[in-house]
Design an enzyme around this catalytic site. Structure first.
Site, mmCIF file in Angstrom:
data_model
loop_
_atom_site.group_PDB
_atom_site.id
_atom_site.type_symbol
_atom_site.label_atom_id
_atom_site.label_comp_id
_atom_site.label_asym_id
_atom_site.label_seq_id
_atom_site.Cartn_x
_atom_site.Cartn_y
_atom_site.Cartn_z
ATOM 1 N N LYS A 160 -8.660 -2.401 5.395
ATOM 2 C CA LYS A 160 -8.703 -2.892 3.993
ATOM 3 C C LYS A 160 -7.682 -4.002 3.788
ATOM 4 O O LYS A 160 -7.956 -5.013 3.158
ATOM 5 C CB LYS A 160 -8.332 -1.751 3.028
ATOM 6 C CG LYS A 160 -9.458 -0.785 2.745
ATOM 7 C CD LYS A 160 -9.100 0.120 1.578
ATOM 8 C CE LYS A 160 -8.007 1.120 1.883
ATOM 9 N NZ LYS A 160 -8.405 2.449 2.250
ATOM 10 N N ASP A 191 -15.110 1.485 5.097
ATOM 11 C CA ASP A 191 -14.049 2.417 4.698
ATOM 12 C C ASP A 191 -14.467 3.205 3.462
ATOM 13 O O ASP A 191 -14.222 4.406 3.358
ATOM 14 C CB ASP A 191 -12.737 1.673 4.427
ATOM 15 C CG ASP A 191 -11.637 2.659 4.036
ATOM 16 O OD1 ASP A 191 -11.358 3.561 4.840
ATOM 17 O OD2 ASP A 191 -11.101 2.561 2.921
ATOM 18 N N ARG A 205 -14.880 11.657 4.586
ATOM 19 C CA ARG A 205 -13.680 12.339 5.118
ATOM 20 C C ARG A 205 -13.075 13.275 4.090
ATOM 21 O O ARG A 205 -12.597 14.362 4.410
ATOM 22 C CB ARG A 205 -12.628 11.287 5.546
ATOM 23 C CG ARG A 205 -12.994 10.593 6.843
ATOM 24 C CD ARG A 205 -12.080 9.418 7.093
ATOM 25 N NE ARG A 205 -10.694 9.804 7.182
ATOM 26 C CZ ARG A 205 -9.675 9.003 6.874
ATOM 27 N NH1 ARG A 205 -9.899 7.779 6.456
ATOM 28 N NH2 ARG A 205 -8.440 9.432 6.984
ATOM 29 N N HIS A 243 0.847 -1.192 0.000
ATOM 30 C CA HIS A 243 0.000 0.000 0.000
ATOM 31 C C HIS A 243 0.884 1.244 0.000
ATOM 32 O O HIS A 243 1.936 1.261 0.615
ATOM 33 C CB HIS A 243 -0.866 -0.002 1.264
ATOM 34 C CG HIS A 243 -1.874 1.108 1.309
ATOM 35 N ND1 HIS A 243 -3.121 1.005 0.729
ATOM 36 C CD2 HIS A 243 -1.816 2.339 1.855
ATOM 37 C CE1 HIS A 243 -3.777 2.133 0.916
ATOM 38 N NE2 HIS A 243 -3.016 2.968 1.600
ATOM 39 N N SER A 287 -8.336 2.965 8.465
ATOM 40 C CA SER A 287 -8.774 2.875 7.073
ATOM 41 C C SER A 287 -7.840 1.955 6.284
ATOM 42 O O SER A 287 -8.275 1.025 5.596
ATOM 43 C CB SER A 287 -8.788 4.289 6.468
ATOM 44 O OG SER A 287 -8.726 4.259 5.068
HETATM 45 N N1 URA Z 1 -5.178 5.949 2.315
HETATM 46 C C1 URA Z 1 -6.213 5.219 2.789
HETATM 47 O O1 URA Z 1 -6.514 4.140 2.304
HETATM 48 N N2 URA Z 1 -6.920 5.725 3.824
HETATM 49 C C2 URA Z 1 -6.645 6.890 4.389
HETATM 50 O O2 URA Z 1 -7.307 7.270 5.332
HETATM 51 C C3 URA Z 1 -5.571 7.655 3.875
HETATM 52 C C4 URA Z 1 -4.846 7.152 2.824
#
Ligand code: URA
Length: 424
Positions: A187, A161, A168, A82, A183
Site C-alpha cells: 500500500k 490488499d 484474513r 502508517h 500488506s
Molecule cells: N495493517 C495493515 O495494513 N495490514 C496488515 O496486515 C496488518 C496491519
C-alpha cells in the site's frame, strides 16, 4: 498452473515462485479463485511462513494489482506514515498537519477500525461533512495545494490488499509476519511517497505482542522499502496502555486538537515529537535539537492547528458540528495505590461495545461515545478518585468492567518506555 497444487506446495512448506504467487493473487482478484481456496493458502502461509524472496514477490504482485501513484510532478518530498493500529492512537491527526504546516508533504491512505483498534478514517468521519473518498487526482492536487491529504482505501490502489485483508480478518490469518509486511508495504509503495515512517505498536493492545516479532516485522518492511528505494523507518512503540487519554472517535479528534494547540497528553506528544523529528531531520537537513524546536514552535504558535483547520475545510468537514455524548458516567476507584497498568485491549473492546467501533463490517458507528482516562500508568490514586469518564450512547456499560482495566497496586512499578527502539 493450478491453485490446488500451489496450496499443497505451501502446505508441504515448499517455496512458491513468482509465477505461482502471481497466479494465486491475480486469480483471486478476478474471481477465478474463490474465497475458500485463498483462505486455505493464507492459512498455509500463516502456519508455514514465507521466505524473504516469496515476501518480496508477493509485495510486487500486490503493488501491481492496481494503480501506482507518482508524485514526480509535485515538488518536494512526499512522506507517508502508517500505524499498525492501537487503542487511542490519534497520532496521524496530529503528526500529518504538523508536518504539512512545516512544508513537508504528506499523502496517506488510512483505514477504518475493525476489532478493538480505531481507524483514522472513522475519526475523520466523526467531523460532519468530512469526505474521505478522494480520487488519485484529488489526492495529488490537494497535496500540491496544502501539503496534506488523507483518504480512505478507495480507488484502485492495491485492490489485492483490500480483498485479501478482508479475508484474513475473518480467517485468523492477520498475524502472519510476511502477510502483514507485504500488506503494509504494498500500500505504501503504491502510494508513491518518498519516505515511509511506520509506528509499529507492541504489547497486549497491539498486533505484535512481543518485541522479537516486532523486530522481525520491522526488518522485513525495511528490506522491502530498500528494494523500492523508499527509505523506511520503524518506531517500535508500546501499546501497554491506550495512547493519550481519549478513546472514541469525536473524543479523539478533540484530544488531537488540544495537542495541536500545544496542550496534549505527554505520551501522545512524545510519540508525535519523535516521529516528526525522524521525518524533519533528513528532509530539512537539521539536527535533532533543531527539529524539536521546529515542532515546539509549530504546536505552540497554533500553526499546526491552523493547518489542521485548513485540511478539514478542504475535505469538506465542519468542526463546529463535532458532537460528544452528554451522558457521562464517572468511574471511581475502590482502592488507593499506583496505576501499574491499563488494559488497552479491554479499553478498546469497551469502546467498541459502546458503539465507537464495529464488530461486523456493516455495523454503523456512534461517533459521540468512548472513554477519557483520568489516570494513566504511573499515577497515584486515592479511594474515590476518578479513573475514567465514559461517554455513553444507546448501549450500556458495566462499571466494574471499566474499573477492572486499571491495575492498582501498593507499590509503583517502574514504567516501561513508550518507545522501545527505532529501526532503519
Ligand atoms: N495493517 C495493515 O495494513 N495490514 C496488515 O496486515 C496488518 C496491519
Amino acid at each position: 498452473m493450478n491453485i490446488v497444487d500451489i496450496i499443497e506446495k505451501k502446505r508441504r512448506k515448499e517455496t512458491l515462485n513468482f509465477d505461482e504467487i502471481k497466479f494465486a493473487i491475480e486469480g483471486f482478484i478476478n474471481g477465478d479463485i474463490p474465497d475458500y481456496q485463498m483462505s486455505a493458502l493464507l492459512m498455509a502461509i500463516t502456519i508455514n511462513g514465507m521466505t524473504k524472496e516469496e515476501t518480496f514477490n508477493l509485495t510486487e504482485v500486490m503493488i501491481n494489482s492496481g494503480d501506482v501513484i507518482s508524485f514526480e510532478d509535485v515538488p518536494g518530498a512526499v512522506v507517508d506514515k502508517h500505524s499498525t493500529g492501537g487503542v487511542g492512537d490519534k497520532v496521524t491527526l496530529v503528526l500529518a498537519p504538523l508536518l504539512a504546516s512545516l512544508g513537508i508533504k504528506i499523502a496517506k491512505l488510512s483505514g477504518r477500525g475493525l476489532g478493538f483498534t480505531g481507524g483514522t478514517i472513522d475519526k475523520l468521519e466523526s467531523i460532519e461533512g468530512f469526505d474521505v473518498n478522494l480520487s488519485i487526482e484529488q489526492i495529488k492536487a490537494q497535496v500540491n495545494d496544502i501539503n496534506i491529504a488523507i483518504a480512505g482505501h478507495t480507488g484502485n490502489i492495491d485492490p489485492a490488499d483490500k480483498k485479501i485483508y478482508a479475508l484474513r480478518d475473518v480467517t485468523a490469518t492477520v498475524e502472519s509476519i510476511p502477510l502483514i509486511a507485504s500488506s503494509i508495504m504494498s500500500k505504501k509503495i503504491a502510494m508513491g511517497s518518498d519516505m515511509i515512517v511506520i509506528d509499529l505498536k507492541v504489547g497486549a493492545g497491539a498486533l505484535m505482542k512481543d518485541l522479537d516479532s516486532a523486530r522481525e516485522l520491522a526488518n522485513l518492511m525495511i528490506e522491502i522499502g530498500k528494494k523500492y528505494n523508499k527509505p523506511t523507518v520503524c518506531v517500535l512503540s508500546s501499546m501497554n496502555e491506550p495512547l493519550g487519554n481519549a478513546v472514541g472517535n469525536s473524543l479523539e479528534v478533540l484530544e488531537s486538537i488540544k495537542t495541536l494547540r500545544g496542550n496534549g497528553p505527554s505520551d501522545l506528544l512524545e510519540l508525535v515529537m519523535l516521529l516528526a523529528c525522524i521525518v524533519i531531520m533528513p528532509i530539512k537537513k537539521v539536527d535533532v535539537d533543531e527539529a524539536r524546536t521546529m515542532v515546539f514552535n509549530e504546536l505552540n504558535n497554533n500553526k499546526a492547528y491552523k493547518k489542521f483547520l485548513e485540511f478539514v475545510k478542504y475535505q469538506g468537514g465542519n468542526l463546529n458540528k463535532i458532537k460528544i455524548s452528554d451522558k457521562v458516567i464517572s468511574i471511581r476507584s475502590d482502592k488507593s495505590g499506583y496505576v501499574n497498568g491499563i488494559d488497552a485491549l479491554k479499553i478498546g473492546e469497551i469502546s467498541v461495545n459502546l458503539g465507537a467501533g464495529r464488530i461486523k463490517k456493516e455495523d454503523s458507528i456512534d461517533y459521540t461515545v468512548g472513554l477519557v482516562l483520568s489516570k494513566k500508568v504511573g499515577d497515584r490514586v486515592e479511594v474515590n478518585d476518578e479513573l475514567a469518564k465514559v461517554y455513553v450512547g444507546k448501549k450500556d456499560i458495566s462499571i466494574n468492567e471499566v474499573k477492572n482495566c486499571f491495575l492498582i497496586e501498593d507499590e509503583l512499578i517502574i514504567k516501561e518506555p513508550l518507545v522501545y527502539e527505532i529501526i532503519k
